[in-house]
Design a protein around this motif. Structure first.
Motif, PDB file in Angstrom:
ATOM      1  N   GLU A 108       0.822  -1.212   0.000  1.00  0.00           N
ATOM      2  CA  GLU A 108       0.000   0.000   0.000  1.00  0.00           C
ATOM      3  C   GLU A 108       0.854   1.261   0.000  1.00  0.00           C
ATOM      4  N   LEU A 109       2.115   1.126   0.394  1.00  0.00           N
ATOM      5  CA  LEU A 109       3.014   2.286   0.429  1.00  0.00           C
ATOM      6  C   LEU A 109       3.544   2.653  -0.952  1.00  0.00           C
ATOM      7  N   VAL A 110       3.515   1.691  -1.859  1.00  0.00           N
ATOM      8  CA  VAL A 110       4.120   1.895  -3.180  1.00  0.00           C
ATOM      9  C   VAL A 110       3.081   1.638  -4.265  1.00  0.00           C
ATOM     10  N   SER A 111       2.865   2.603  -5.110  1.00  0.00           N
ATOM     11  CA  SER A 111       1.938   2.411  -6.228  1.00  0.00           C
ATOM     12  C   SER A 111       2.532   1.446  -7.234  1.00  0.00           C
ATOM     13  N   THR A 112       1.676   0.871  -8.049  1.00  0.00           N
ATOM     14  CA  THR A 112       2.144  -0.080  -9.063  1.00  0.00           C
ATOM     15  C   THR A 112       3.198   0.537  -9.961  1.00  0.00           C
ATOM     16  N   SER A 113       3.024   1.798 -10.297  1.00  0.00           N
ATOM     17  CA  SER A 113       3.972   2.471 -11.189  1.00  0.00           C
ATOM     18  C   SER A 113       5.323   2.720 -10.531  1.00  0.00           C
ATOM     19  N   SER A 114       5.370   2.595  -9.201  1.00  0.00           N
ATOM     20  CA  SER A 114       6.617   2.849  -8.480  1.00  0.00           C
ATOM     21  C   SER A 114       7.321   1.573  -8.030  1.00  0.00           C
ATOM     22  N   LEU A 115       6.780   0.407  -8.389  1.00  0.00           N
ATOM     23  CA  LEU A 115       7.401  -0.851  -7.974  1.00  0.00           C
ATOM     24  C   LEU A 115       8.815  -0.999  -8.544  1.00  0.00           C
ATOM     25  N   GLY A 116       9.007  -0.507  -9.764  1.00  0.00           N
ATOM     26  CA  GLY A 116      10.338  -0.569 -10.363  1.00  0.00           C
ATOM     27  C   GLY A 116      11.338   0.279  -9.589  1.00  0.00           C
ATOM     28  N   VAL A 117      10.902   1.456  -9.125  1.00  0.00           N
ATOM     29  CA  VAL A 117      11.777   2.340  -8.354  1.00  0.00           C
ATOM     30  C   VAL A 117      12.069   1.732  -6.984  1.00  0.00           C
ATOM     31  N   PHE A 118      11.052   1.106  -6.377  1.00  0.00           N
ATOM     32  CA  PHE A 118      11.256   0.400  -5.110  1.00  0.00           C
ATOM     33  C   PHE A 118      12.318  -0.686  -5.292  1.00  0.00           C
ATOM     34  N   THR A 119      12.203  -1.468  -6.369  1.00  0.00           N
ATOM     35  CA  THR A 119      13.165  -2.539  -6.634  1.00  0.00           C
ATOM     36  C   THR A 119      14.543  -1.961  -6.946  1.00  0.00           C
ATOM     37  N   ALA A 120      14.569  -0.784  -7.548  1.00  0.00           N
ATOM     38  CA  ALA A 120      15.855  -0.104  -7.766  1.00  0.00           C
ATOM     39  C   ALA A 120      16.517   0.180  -6.423  1.00  0.00           C
ATOM     40  N   GLY A 121      15.714   0.598  -5.428  1.00  0.00           N
ATOM     41  CA  GLY A 121      16.243   0.817  -4.087  1.00  0.00           C
ATOM     42  C   GLY A 121      16.786  -0.457  -3.481  1.00  0.00           C
ATOM     43  N   VAL A 122      16.101  -1.579  -3.733  1.00  0.00           N
ATOM     44  CA  VAL A 122      16.573  -2.880  -3.258  1.00  0.00           C
ATOM     45  C   VAL A 122      17.932  -3.196  -3.886  1.00  0.00           C
ATOM     46  N   PHE A 123      18.055  -2.928  -5.186  1.00  0.00           N
ATOM     47  CA  PHE A 123      19.330  -3.186  -5.866  1.00  0.00           C
ATOM     48  C   PHE A 123      20.430  -2.305  -5.275  1.00  0.00           C
ATOM     49  N   LEU A 124      20.140  -1.030  -5.043  1.00  0.00           N
ATOM     50  CA  LEU A 124      21.137  -0.130  -4.458  1.00  0.00           C
ATOM     51  C   LEU A 124      21.546  -0.598  -3.069  1.00  0.00           C
ATOM     52  N   SER A 125      20.629  -1.221  -2.347  1.00  0.00           N
ATOM     53  CA  SER A 125      20.906  -1.670  -0.991  1.00  0.00           C
ATOM     54  C   SER A 125      21.707  -2.957  -0.948  1.00  0.00           C
TER      55      SER A 125
END
Length: 304
Positions: A108-125
């Motif tokens: 609920e914190l991340v819109s569908t359109s932002s899932l790629g950006v969230f995963t980008a954060g995972v990659f950076l981490s």
């Protein structure tokens, strides 16, 4: 610069608005080394990831963080951001709905359109990708086992078949195969790196094809040379025992051409005869010469 850092730099260049900063920092925090009510610790061997974490944290929470340097077990510099201030930790936990002792992805914190950006954060981490010149391999070293399954599911939703394993106490989510890695890089916003990987793959495919052709040509040449040497051996045996004059005119002509031209192909010999014949016709005459030579070796008589 490593290919992983090229991916990180491209990702960071596209985190330009409030929603994207929020989603990317969510991925970095959720998958960081330590996330608890007493301490949050983001650690990375990449200066690019470390700088982006500090920048995103400043933009989202309005606080500057101090970076501490350490040395990893592999001897590389480790960039560490430790957050220990109770009020700031509470603010982070409230904003991202974290619970102490567990890490759960809140869609609920991340819109569908932002899932790629969230995963980008995972990659950076916790992500890395091999140089495609060497190997097709992308992986995430996930600090909390249930999150590994979350990541596998998220990647599966875009058609990427990710798998999990354990390595040196770490939960590793890994992706093999150039197409799956291309899809993942595109999903997290590294389109230029995706194109670079595709270009490398095309180059490697062309190079491998050229090598296969060259190897095939070499093998064919070796066969031709070996066949010509055997033919010359047979002809010299016939010449030294019964003489080439004992052969029919047809056989004598191809025999003499072969003795004088070890590098000629069968087609070239056929075209050079007084009465040209096909490649198969020349091959048939050499087979006759081979049989005559075998009869001589076996001590028998032969027919021209």
């Amino acid at each position: 610069m490593s290919f992983s850092n090229e991916v990180r730099k491209e990702i960071c260049s596209d985190i330009t608005d409030k929603d994207r900063r929020f989603a990317c920092l969510y991925g970095m925090l959720l998958f960081c080394r330590h996330l608890g009510s007493e301490r949050i610790s983001f650690q990375s061997k990449s200066r690019v990831s470390a700088d982006e974490f500090a920048e995103l944290f400043r933009r989202v929470f309005g606080r500057e963080l101090d970076c501490r340097l350490s040395e990893s077990t592999s001897g590389k510099t480790l960039y560490i951001y430790d957050i220990t201030e109770p009020e700031l930790i509470s603010e982070v936990f409230a904003k991202y709905r974290f619970s102490d002792g567990t890490r759960a992805f809140d869609d609920e914190l991340v819109s569908t359109s932002s899932l790629g950006v969230f995963t980008a954060g995972v990659f950076l981490s916790c992500g890395s990708v091999n140089d495609p010149e060497k190997e097709y391999h992308l992986e995430f070293s996930v600090p909390y086992e249930p999150l590994a399954e979350v990541l596998v599911t998220l990647l599966g939703d875009i058609g990427v078949n990710a798998r999990t394993t354990h390595r040196r106490g770490q939960n590793v989510v890994y992706i093999k195969g150039s197409e799956s890695i291309e899809d993942t890089l595109t999903f997290i916003g590294a389109q230029q790196c995706t194109l670079e990987l595709m270009n490398v793959k095309i180059y490697k495919d062309v190079r491998n094809k050229a090598n296969r052709i060259a190897n095939c040509d070499t093998a064919n040449i070796d066969k031709v040379v070996a066949a010509a040497m055997k033919q010359q051996e047979d002809i010299r045996l016939i010449a030294s025992t019964v003489g080439l004059d004992s052969l029919s005119e047809e056989l004598r002509e191809v025999a003499e051409l072969r003795l004088d031209n070890s590098g000629m192909s069968l087609s070239e010999i056929g075209a050079s005869l007084s009465e040209p014949i096909s490649r198969s016709g020349v091959n048939h005459r050499f087979k006759k010469l081979a049989r005559l030579a075998d009869e001589i070796r076996n001590g028998g008589s032969f027919e021209k």
